[in-house]
Design a protein around this motif. Structure first.
Motif, PDB file in Angstrom:
ATOM      1  N   LEU A   1       0.827  -1.200   0.000  1.00  0.00           N
ATOM      2  CA  LEU A   1       0.000   0.000   0.000  1.00  0.00           C
ATOM      3  C   LEU A   1       0.866   1.256   0.000  1.00  0.00           C
ATOM      4  O   LEU A   1       0.500   2.282  -0.592  1.00  0.00           O
ATOM      5  CB  LEU A   1      -0.929  -0.006   1.213  1.00  0.00           C
ATOM      6  CG  LEU A   1      -1.888   1.173   1.367  1.00  0.00           C
ATOM      7  CD1 LEU A   1      -2.763   1.350   0.126  1.00  0.00           C
ATOM      8  CD2 LEU A   1      -2.750   1.001   2.610  1.00  0.00           C
ATOM      9  N   LYS A   2       2.024   1.174   0.622  1.00  0.00           N
ATOM     10  CA  LYS A   2       2.923   2.330   0.696  1.00  0.00           C
ATOM     11  C   LYS A   2       3.518   2.690  -0.662  1.00  0.00           C
ATOM     12  O   LYS A   2       4.116   3.762  -0.812  1.00  0.00           O
ATOM     13  CB  LYS A   2       4.028   2.060   1.709  1.00  0.00           C
ATOM     14  CG  LYS A   2       3.529   2.017   3.148  1.00  0.00           C
ATOM     15  CD  LYS A   2       4.641   1.695   4.141  1.00  0.00           C
ATOM     16  CE  LYS A   2       4.096   1.649   5.565  1.00  0.00           C
ATOM     17  NZ  LYS A   2       5.139   1.288   6.558  1.00  0.00           N
ATOM     18  N   LEU A   3       3.336   1.818  -1.660  1.00  0.00           N
ATOM     19  CA  LEU A   3       3.770   2.158  -3.015  1.00  0.00           C
ATOM     20  C   LEU A   3       2.913   3.273  -3.611  1.00  0.00           C
ATOM     21  O   LEU A   3       3.333   3.940  -4.555  1.00  0.00           O
ATOM     22  CB  LEU A   3       3.715   0.922  -3.917  1.00  0.00           C
ATOM     23  CG  LEU A   3       4.698  -0.203  -3.573  1.00  0.00           C
ATOM     24  CD1 LEU A   3       4.433  -1.420  -4.446  1.00  0.00           C
ATOM     25  CD2 LEU A   3       6.143   0.267  -3.743  1.00  0.00           C
ATOM     26  N   TYR A   4       1.713   3.466  -3.067  1.00  0.00           N
ATOM     27  CA  TYR A   4       0.842   4.552  -3.533  1.00  0.00           C
ATOM     28  C   TYR A   4       1.215   5.845  -2.805  1.00  0.00           C
ATOM     29  O   TYR A   4       0.404   6.427  -2.056  1.00  0.00           O
ATOM     30  CB  TYR A   4      -0.624   4.187  -3.305  1.00  0.00           C
ATOM     31  CG  TYR A   4      -1.163   3.215  -4.332  1.00  0.00           C
ATOM     32  CD1 TYR A   4      -1.380   3.624  -5.646  1.00  0.00           C
ATOM     33  CD2 TYR A   4      -1.454   1.899  -3.995  1.00  0.00           C
ATOM     34  CE1 TYR A   4      -1.869   2.749  -6.599  1.00  0.00           C
ATOM     35  CE2 TYR A   4      -1.958   1.010  -4.943  1.00  0.00           C
ATOM     36  CZ  TYR A   4      -2.161   1.439  -6.242  1.00  0.00           C
ATOM     37  OH  TYR A   4      -2.637   0.576  -7.184  1.00  0.00           O
ATOM     38  N   LYS A   5       2.399   6.311  -3.057  1.00  0.00           N
ATOM     39  CA  LYS A   5       2.916   7.483  -2.346  1.00  0.00           C
ATOM     40  C   LYS A   5       2.097   8.736  -2.629  1.00  0.00           C
ATOM     41  O   LYS A   5       1.902   9.570  -1.742  1.00  0.00           O
ATOM     42  CB  LYS A   5       4.385   7.705  -2.723  1.00  0.00           C
ATOM     43  CG  LYS A   5       5.320   6.592  -2.272  1.00  0.00           C
ATOM     44  CD  LYS A   5       6.762   6.880  -2.686  1.00  0.00           C
ATOM     45  CE  LYS A   5       7.685   5.758  -2.242  1.00  0.00           C
ATOM     46  NZ  LYS A   5       9.089   5.996  -2.658  1.00  0.00           N
ATOM     47  N   SER A   6       1.628   8.889  -3.859  1.00  0.00           N
ATOM     48  CA  SER A   6       0.884  10.103  -4.194  1.00  0.00           C
ATOM     49  C   SER A   6      -0.411  10.180  -3.396  1.00  0.00           C
ATOM     50  O   SER A   6      -0.865  11.272  -3.042  1.00  0.00           O
ATOM     51  CB  SER A   6       0.589  10.149  -5.696  1.00  0.00           C
ATOM     52  OG  SER A   6      -0.312   9.112  -6.071  1.00  0.00           O
ATOM     53  N   GLN A   7      -1.028   9.047  -3.108  1.00  0.00           N
ATOM     54  CA  GLN A   7      -2.273   9.032  -2.353  1.00  0.00           C
ATOM     55  C   GLN A   7      -2.029   9.188  -0.857  1.00  0.00           C
ATOM     56  O   GLN A   7      -2.781   9.856  -0.149  1.00  0.00           O
ATOM     57  CB  GLN A   7      -3.031   7.735  -2.630  1.00  0.00           C
ATOM     58  CG  GLN A   7      -3.446   7.591  -4.076  1.00  0.00           C
ATOM     59  CD  GLN A   7      -4.187   8.820  -4.572  1.00  0.00           C
ATOM     60  OE1 GLN A   7      -5.337   9.046  -4.191  1.00  0.00           O
ATOM     61  NE2 GLN A   7      -3.560   9.613  -5.407  1.00  0.00           N
ATOM     62  N   LEU A   8      -0.955   8.561  -0.386  1.00  0.00           N
ATOM     63  CA  LEU A   8      -0.637   8.660   1.039  1.00  0.00           C
ATOM     64  C   LEU A   8      -0.201  10.071   1.430  1.00  0.00           C
ATOM     65  O   LEU A   8      -0.242  10.430   2.612  1.00  0.00           O
ATOM     66  CB  LEU A   8       0.461   7.659   1.392  1.00  0.00           C
ATOM     67  CG  LEU A   8       0.052   6.180   1.265  1.00  0.00           C
ATOM     68  CD1 LEU A   8       1.249   5.272   1.491  1.00  0.00           C
ATOM     69  CD2 LEU A   8      -1.066   5.843   2.220  1.00  0.00           C
ATOM     70  N   ALA A   9       0.203  10.867   0.453  1.00  0.00           N
ATOM     71  CA  ALA A   9       0.570  12.250   0.746  1.00  0.00           C
ATOM     72  C   ALA A   9      -0.637  13.051   1.218  1.00  0.00           C
ATOM     73  O   ALA A   9      -0.493  14.025   1.956  1.00  0.00           O
ATOM     74  CB  ALA A   9       1.183  12.903  -0.492  1.00  0.00           C
ATOM     75  N   ASP A  10      -1.834  12.653   0.794  1.00  0.00           N
ATOM     76  CA  ASP A  10      -3.056  13.370   1.161  1.00  0.00           C
ATOM     77  C   ASP A  10      -3.836  12.699   2.292  1.00  0.00           C
ATOM     78  O   ASP A  10      -4.472  13.366   3.096  1.00  0.00           O
ATOM     79  CB  ASP A  10      -3.976  13.501  -0.058  1.00  0.00           C
ATOM     80  CG  ASP A  10      -3.450  14.514  -1.065  1.00  0.00           C
ATOM     81  OD1 ASP A  10      -2.692  15.406  -0.662  1.00  0.00           O
ATOM     82  OD2 ASP A  10      -3.796  14.389  -2.254  1.00  0.00           O
ATOM     83  N   VAL A  11      -3.819  11.364   2.333  1.00  0.00           N
ATOM     84  CA  VAL A  11      -4.605  10.610   3.313  1.00  0.00           C
ATOM     85  C   VAL A  11      -3.744   9.489   3.876  1.00  0.00           C
ATOM     86  O   VAL A  11      -3.070   8.774   3.127  1.00  0.00           O
ATOM     87  CB  VAL A  11      -5.870   9.996   2.667  1.00  0.00           C
ATOM     88  CG1 VAL A  11      -6.684   9.231   3.710  1.00  0.00           C
ATOM     89  CG2 VAL A  11      -6.727  11.072   2.015  1.00  0.00           C
ATOM     90  N   ASP A  12      -3.773   9.311   5.195  1.00  0.00           N
ATOM     91  CA  ASP A  12      -3.007   8.238   5.836  1.00  0.00           C
ATOM     92  C   ASP A  12      -3.801   6.934   5.741  1.00  0.00           C
ATOM     93  O   ASP A  12      -4.378   6.455   6.723  1.00  0.00           O
ATOM     94  CB  ASP A  12      -2.707   8.588   7.298  1.00  0.00           C
ATOM     95  CG  ASP A  12      -1.713   7.618   7.927  1.00  0.00           C
ATOM     96  OD1 ASP A  12      -1.371   6.614   7.273  1.00  0.00           O
ATOM     97  OD2 ASP A  12      -1.289   7.868   9.066  1.00  0.00           O
ATOM     98  N   TYR A  13      -3.817   6.368   4.530  1.00  0.00           N
ATOM     99  CA  TYR A  13      -4.552   5.128   4.328  1.00  0.00           C
ATOM    100  C   TYR A  13      -3.954   3.976   5.128  1.00  0.00           C
ATOM    101  O   TYR A  13      -4.676   3.037   5.505  1.00  0.00           O
ATOM    102  CB  TYR A  13      -4.575   4.761   2.844  1.00  0.00           C
ATOM    103  CG  TYR A  13      -5.463   5.653   2.015  1.00  0.00           C
ATOM    104  CD1 TYR A  13      -6.840   5.639   2.169  1.00  0.00           C
ATOM    105  CD2 TYR A  13      -4.922   6.513   1.061  1.00  0.00           C
ATOM    106  CE1 TYR A  13      -7.652   6.457   1.398  1.00  0.00           C
ATOM    107  CE2 TYR A  13      -5.727   7.330   0.291  1.00  0.00           C
ATOM    108  CZ  TYR A  13      -7.095   7.296   0.461  1.00  0.00           C
ATOM    109  OH  TYR A  13      -7.899   8.113  -0.296  1.00  0.00           O
ATOM    110  N   CYS A  14      -2.665   4.003   5.368  1.00  0.00           N
ATOM    111  CA  CYS A  14      -2.036   2.911   6.119  1.00  0.00           C
ATOM    112  C   CYS A  14      -2.635   2.809   7.521  1.00  0.00           C
ATOM    113  O   CYS A  14      -2.976   1.713   7.984  1.00  0.00           O
ATOM    114  CB  CYS A  14      -0.528   3.121   6.187  1.00  0.00           C
ATOM    115  SG  CYS A  14       0.315   2.903   4.605  1.00  0.00           S
TER     116      CYS A  14
END
Length: 277
Positions: free
Chosen positions: A223-236
């Motif tokens: 999931l951490k490969l989606y860096k662009s998305q994690l920049a906005d939302v802490d999905y982890c």
């Protein structure tokens, strides 16, 4: 049962579609509560995962996909949209037009690259892209033709799709697109077809669970490969919370991690879709 049907028909006229979906499911589940059954057999050889946005597959069923791959299934992930709206900066109305266009192009390229990296890391056989504009998933002629081509070529035993009760419009509309594409793709393979609705933005009324305790560290790393998305939302953090909560449905109640699904045959899944109207 008649009272429930009358109630559904009465209130449906006054509700927004997203609220309507959730209420329809609640009204359909009028029988006694049943504890979700664990999925501990993996006979499916061809698995199609429908992901409206790049990262939905990682969030909703990433651990289960890893189990299918480990069992030798051929897994294809179909990304429906181009993800062009997947950046909070684009919500800024003062963003100059040239910067907006450049940012949209960057987001689209980045989302696809991240989806490909996730698929490679998860060991799935293929990832494909329909390229529907983000936030515009529907059963258009173009979208149905694209999904129909994938179904005809792949003829899956099992399809994962976001739940019809999900809050995000692209997610529940993915079901309407899938239904139209299945109607346009008749064949004997549909007789064996199973569908599992997964959860992203809304918990699903689950009847199946998967123990992903062993897979969870890898699910999180992927999931951490989606860096662009994690920049906005802490999905982890969010997905660790959801999968921890879902562990209450496991035999080792409250231990480890789990994913939850609403599983149905094709006729059963269509009955759920029909219940939303």
């Amino acid at each position: 049962m008649m009272l429930i049907q009358i109630l559904r028909q009465t209130v449906v006229r006054f509700l927004r579609p997203d609220a309507r979906n959730s209420l329809a499911i609640a009204l359909m589940l009028s029988g006694h509560d049943r504890w979700p059954r664990p999925i501990d057999a993996w006979p499916e050889r061809k698995v199609l995962v429908i992901s409206p946005h790049a990262d939905d597959e990682a969030i909703g069923c990433g651990g289960t996909i890893l189990k299918h791959v480990a069992q030798g299934a051929e897994v294809t992930v179909l990304q429906l949209t181009d993800g062009r709206n997947g950046c909070k900066r684009l919500q800024d109305p003062t963003l100059p037009a040239d910067e907006r266009a450049a940012l949209v192009a960057w987001v689209r390229q980045t989302r696809e690259a991240e989806a490909r990296a996730w698929a490679a890391g998860a060991g799935v056989q293929a990832v494909e892209f329909l390229g529907i504009p983000d936030s515009e998933v529907d059963a258009s002629t173009h979208a149905v033709a694209g999904l129909r081509a994938v179904l005809e070529r792949f003829q899956p035993d099992l399809i994962y799709v976001p739940a019809i009760t999900d809050l995000l419009e692209d997610h529940w509309r993915a079901n309407l697109l899938l239904d139209a594409a299945l109607n346009a793709t008749p064949g004997p393979w549909q007789q064996r077809l199973l569908l599992r609705s997964y959860e992203v933005w809304s918990p699903v009324p689950a009847n199946r669970t998967v123990d992903i305790s062993a897979e969870f560290p890898r699910k999180l790393a992927l999931l951490k490969l989606y860096k662009s998305q994690l920049a906005d939302v802490d999905y982890c953090r969010a997905i660790e919370g959801l999968n921890t909560y879902r562990s209450t449905l496991l035999a080792r109640t409250g231990q480890g991690y789990a994913e939850a699904f609403l599983e149905a045959s094709l006729p059963g899944w269509r009955a759920i879709l029909a219940g939303r109207n």
